[in-house]
Design a protein around this motif. Structure first.
Motif, PDB file in Angstrom:
ATOM      1  N   GLY A  15       8.540  -3.711   3.179  1.00 25.00           N
ATOM      2  CA  GLY A  15       8.384  -2.259   3.289  1.00 25.00           C
ATOM      3  C   GLY A  15       7.110  -1.765   2.640  1.00 25.00           C
ATOM      4  N   SER A  16       5.995  -2.443   2.924  1.00 24.20           N
ATOM      5  CA  SER A  16       4.739  -2.084   2.246  1.00 24.20           C
ATOM      6  C   SER A  16       3.712  -1.440   3.165  1.00 24.20           C
ATOM      7  N   SER A  17       4.151  -0.930   4.310  1.00 23.29           N
ATOM      8  CA  SER A  17       3.214  -0.230   5.196  1.00 23.29           C
ATOM      9  C   SER A  17       3.009   1.213   4.758  1.00 23.29           C
ATOM     10  N   THR A  18       3.976   1.759   4.002  1.00 24.21           N
ATOM     11  CA  THR A  18       3.885   3.149   3.562  1.00 24.21           C
ATOM     12  C   THR A  18       4.497   3.280   2.165  1.00 24.21           C
ATOM     13  N   GLY A  19       4.345   4.458   1.586  1.00 25.53           N
ATOM     14  CA  GLY A  19       5.065   4.827   0.375  1.00 25.53           C
ATOM     15  C   GLY A  19       4.796   3.963  -0.831  1.00 25.53           C
ATOM     16  N   ILE A  20       5.843   3.737  -1.628  1.00 24.89           N
ATOM     17  CA  ILE A  20       5.709   2.975  -2.869  1.00 24.89           C
ATOM     18  C   ILE A  20       5.223   1.561  -2.582  1.00 24.89           C
ATOM     19  N   GLY A  21       5.751   0.934  -1.543  1.00 25.71           N
ATOM     20  CA  GLY A  21       5.336  -0.423  -1.221  1.00 25.71           C
ATOM     21  C   GLY A  21       3.850  -0.535  -0.939  1.00 25.71           C
ATOM     22  N   ALA A  22       3.311   0.435  -0.218  1.00 26.60           N
ATOM     23  CA  ALA A  22       1.879   0.430   0.078  1.00 26.60           C
ATOM     24  C   ALA A  22       1.064   0.610  -1.198  1.00 26.60           C
ATOM     25  N   ALA A  23       1.511   1.505  -2.080  1.00 28.59           N
ATOM     26  CA  ALA A  23       0.808   1.727  -3.348  1.00 28.59           C
ATOM     27  C   ALA A  23       0.834   0.470  -4.207  1.00 28.59           C
ATOM     28  N   VAL A  24       1.973  -0.221  -4.222  1.00 24.69           N
ATOM     29  CA  VAL A  24       2.079  -1.456  -4.996  1.00 24.69           C
ATOM     30  C   VAL A  24       1.161  -2.529  -4.404  1.00 24.69           C
ATOM     31  N   ALA A  25       1.117  -2.636  -3.078  1.00 21.04           N
ATOM     32  CA  ALA A  25       0.232  -3.613  -2.432  1.00 21.04           C
ATOM     33  C   ALA A  25      -1.222  -3.372  -2.833  1.00 21.04           C
ATOM     34  N   ARG A  26      -1.650  -2.120  -2.819  1.00 23.98           N
ATOM     35  CA  ARG A  26      -3.027  -1.806  -3.214  1.00 23.98           C
ATOM     36  C   ARG A  26      -3.264  -2.134  -4.686  1.00 23.98           C
ATOM     37  N   PHE A  28      -1.735  -4.442  -6.428  1.00 22.21           N
ATOM     38  CA  PHE A  28      -1.832  -5.896  -6.541  1.00 22.21           C
ATOM     39  C   PHE A  28      -3.166  -6.405  -6.015  1.00 22.21           C
ATOM     40  N   GLY A  29      -3.645  -5.771  -4.953  1.00 19.33           N
ATOM     41  CA  GLY A  29      -4.953  -6.162  -4.433  1.00 19.33           C
ATOM     42  C   GLY A  29      -6.044  -6.005  -5.479  1.00 19.33           C
ATOM     43  N   ALA A  30      -5.967  -4.950  -6.261  1.00 18.97           N
ATOM     44  CA  ALA A  30      -6.951  -4.705  -7.317  1.00 18.97           C
ATOM     45  C   ALA A  30      -6.886  -5.754  -8.417  1.00 18.97           C
ATOM     46  N   GLN A  31      -5.780  -6.496  -8.476  1.00 21.52           N
ATOM     47  CA  GLN A  31      -5.652  -7.583  -9.445  1.00 21.52           C
ATOM     48  C   GLN A  31      -6.123  -8.923  -8.868  1.00 21.52           C
ATOM     49  N   GLY A  32      -6.646  -8.894  -7.640  1.00 17.22           N
ATOM     50  CA  GLY A  32      -7.123 -10.127  -7.015  1.00 17.22           C
ATOM     51  C   GLY A  32      -5.994 -11.024  -6.526  1.00 17.22           C
ATOM     52  N   MET A  33      -4.874 -10.411  -6.153  1.00 14.28           N
ATOM     53  CA  MET A  33      -3.723 -11.189  -5.701  1.00 14.28           C
ATOM     54  C   MET A  33      -3.752 -11.410  -4.188  1.00 14.28           C
ATOM     55  N   ARG A  34      -2.932 -12.345  -3.753  1.00 15.19           N
ATOM     56  CA  ARG A  34      -2.770 -12.629  -2.328  1.00 15.19           C
ATOM     57  C   ARG A  34      -1.486 -11.936  -1.871  1.00 15.19           C
ATOM     58  N   VAL A  35      -1.634 -10.965  -0.989  1.00 15.53           N
ATOM     59  CA  VAL A  35      -0.545 -10.039  -0.681  1.00 15.53           C
ATOM     60  C   VAL A  35      -0.106 -10.161   0.782  1.00 15.53           C
ATOM     61  N   ALA A  36       1.180 -10.428   0.979  1.00 17.52           N
ATOM     62  CA  ALA A  36       1.764 -10.361   2.322  1.00 17.52           C
ATOM     63  C   ALA A  36       2.310  -8.954   2.506  1.00 17.52           C
ATOM     64  N   VAL A  37       1.646  -8.183   3.352  1.00 10.06           N
ATOM     65  CA  VAL A  37       2.037  -6.806   3.640  1.00 10.06           C
ATOM     66  C   VAL A  37       3.029  -6.824   4.790  1.00 10.06           C
ATOM     67  N   HIS A  38       4.198  -6.261   4.556  1.00  8.72           N
ATOM     68  CA  HIS A  38       5.241  -6.285   5.583  1.00  8.72           C
ATOM     69  C   HIS A  38       5.466  -4.900   6.176  1.00  8.72           C
ATOM     70  N   GLY A  39       5.655  -4.867   7.473  1.00  9.22           N
ATOM     71  CA  GLY A  39       6.024  -3.641   8.157  1.00  9.22           C
ATOM     72  C   GLY A  39       6.938  -3.958   9.318  1.00  9.22           C
ATOM     73  N   ASN A  40       7.400  -2.904   9.973  1.00 12.04           N
ATOM     74  CA  ASN A  40       8.218  -3.096  11.171  1.00 12.04           C
ATOM     75  C   ASN A  40       7.841  -2.069  12.226  1.00 12.04           C
ATOM     76  N   SER A  41       8.032  -0.796  11.928  1.00  9.26           N
ATOM     77  CA  SER A  41       7.711   0.251  12.892  1.00  9.26           C
ATOM     78  C   SER A  41       6.335   0.877  12.648  1.00  9.26           C
TER      79      SER A  41
END
Length: 255
Positions: A15-26, A28-41
């Motif tokens: 659930g990282s295409s929007t909302g809290i999940g998207a903010a967390v993904a960004r 983590f990206g700033a920490q140089g992590m490898r992020v699997a971004v998940h979405g559905n719709s």
């Protein structure tokens, strides 16, 4: 702020295409992590989040799955592991209210959808991730629960609150079960957070009532949730923290 031990870690965020999940993904990206971004719709938005992760200095892949389906959850976790060669962190963030309804009018289909999205997805993704983390001799699972898990939710949202109650209890129970494998399991419980879809799911009078009871007298924003996930993901910061639910609610409800 750089958290050195997170750099290069592999994480799947449902659930990282929007909302809290998207903010967390960004974040983590700033920490140089490898992020699997998940979405559905919202796959177009998922692609944008992945682009933001890369721009911030991380790596990203975009994965699609309907996490209400147990088989899809297993395949999602396996694909993320295959993409990065390992899975250090699982963020069970996918969820939602779906639709408000008094229990007397709630259909079996609504029950299945709410429980599938909020509870089954956490169970199924966690179950799929555990063998990988055990073989790695460690990992982190963080689930997004809710203030509603503790107060029963707002009007006509009993099913949502109950499903999030499952998430909080599942977090504590699983933490006990897998601690011997060096796997930490925690959760984050946001309160009233200003999200793009907030007005569509929560009437204005309910938001106003909650704000009057919040000592900080305001809604939180998405970025204010990110720090809790960073903290719980970092072994350097939280190596002795497991089975906990971190409340991010401006004081609206205190343990």
């Amino acid at each position: 702020m750089k958290i050195d031990d997170l750099a290069g870690k592999a994480v799947l965020i449902t659930g990282s295409s929007t909302g809290i999940g998207a903010a967390v993904a960004r974040g983590f990206g700033a920490q140089g992590m490898r992020v699997a971004v998940h979405g559905n719709s919202n796959m177009e938005q998922a692609e944008q989040v992945a682009a933001d992760v890369r721009a911030a200095g991380g790596e990203a892949v975009v994965l699609r799955a309907d996490v209400r389906d147990a088989t899809a959850c297993t395949e999602l976790v396996e694909t993320a592991c295959k993409a990065f060669g390992r899975l250090d962190i699982l963020i069970n963030n996918a969820g939602g209210l779906v639709r408000r309804s008094p229990i007397r009018d709630a259909s079996d289909d609504l029950f299945d959808e709410v429980v599938g999205l909020n509870a089954r997805s956490v169970f199924s993704c966690s179950r799929a991730a555990l063998p990988f983390m055990e073989r790695q001799n460690g990992g982190v699972i963080i689930s997004t629960t809710s203030l509603a898990a503790r107060n029963g939710g707002g009007g006509r949202s009993v099913l949502y609150a109950a499903s999030k109650g499952f998430v909080s209890s599942f977090t504590r129970g699983l933490a006990k079960e897998v601690a011997r494998f060096n796997i930490r399991v925690n959760a984050v419980a946001p309160g009233v957070i200003d999200k793009p879809d907030k007005s569509a799911s929560t009437p204005a009078h309910q938001i106003d009532a909650a704000l009057r009871m919040t000592p900080m007298r305001r809604q939180g924003n998405l970025e204010e949730c990110v720090g809790a996930y960073l903290y719980l993901s970092s072994h350097a910061l939280s190596s002795f923290v497991t089975g906990q639910v971190i409340e991010v609610n401006g004081g609206l409800l205190m343990p």
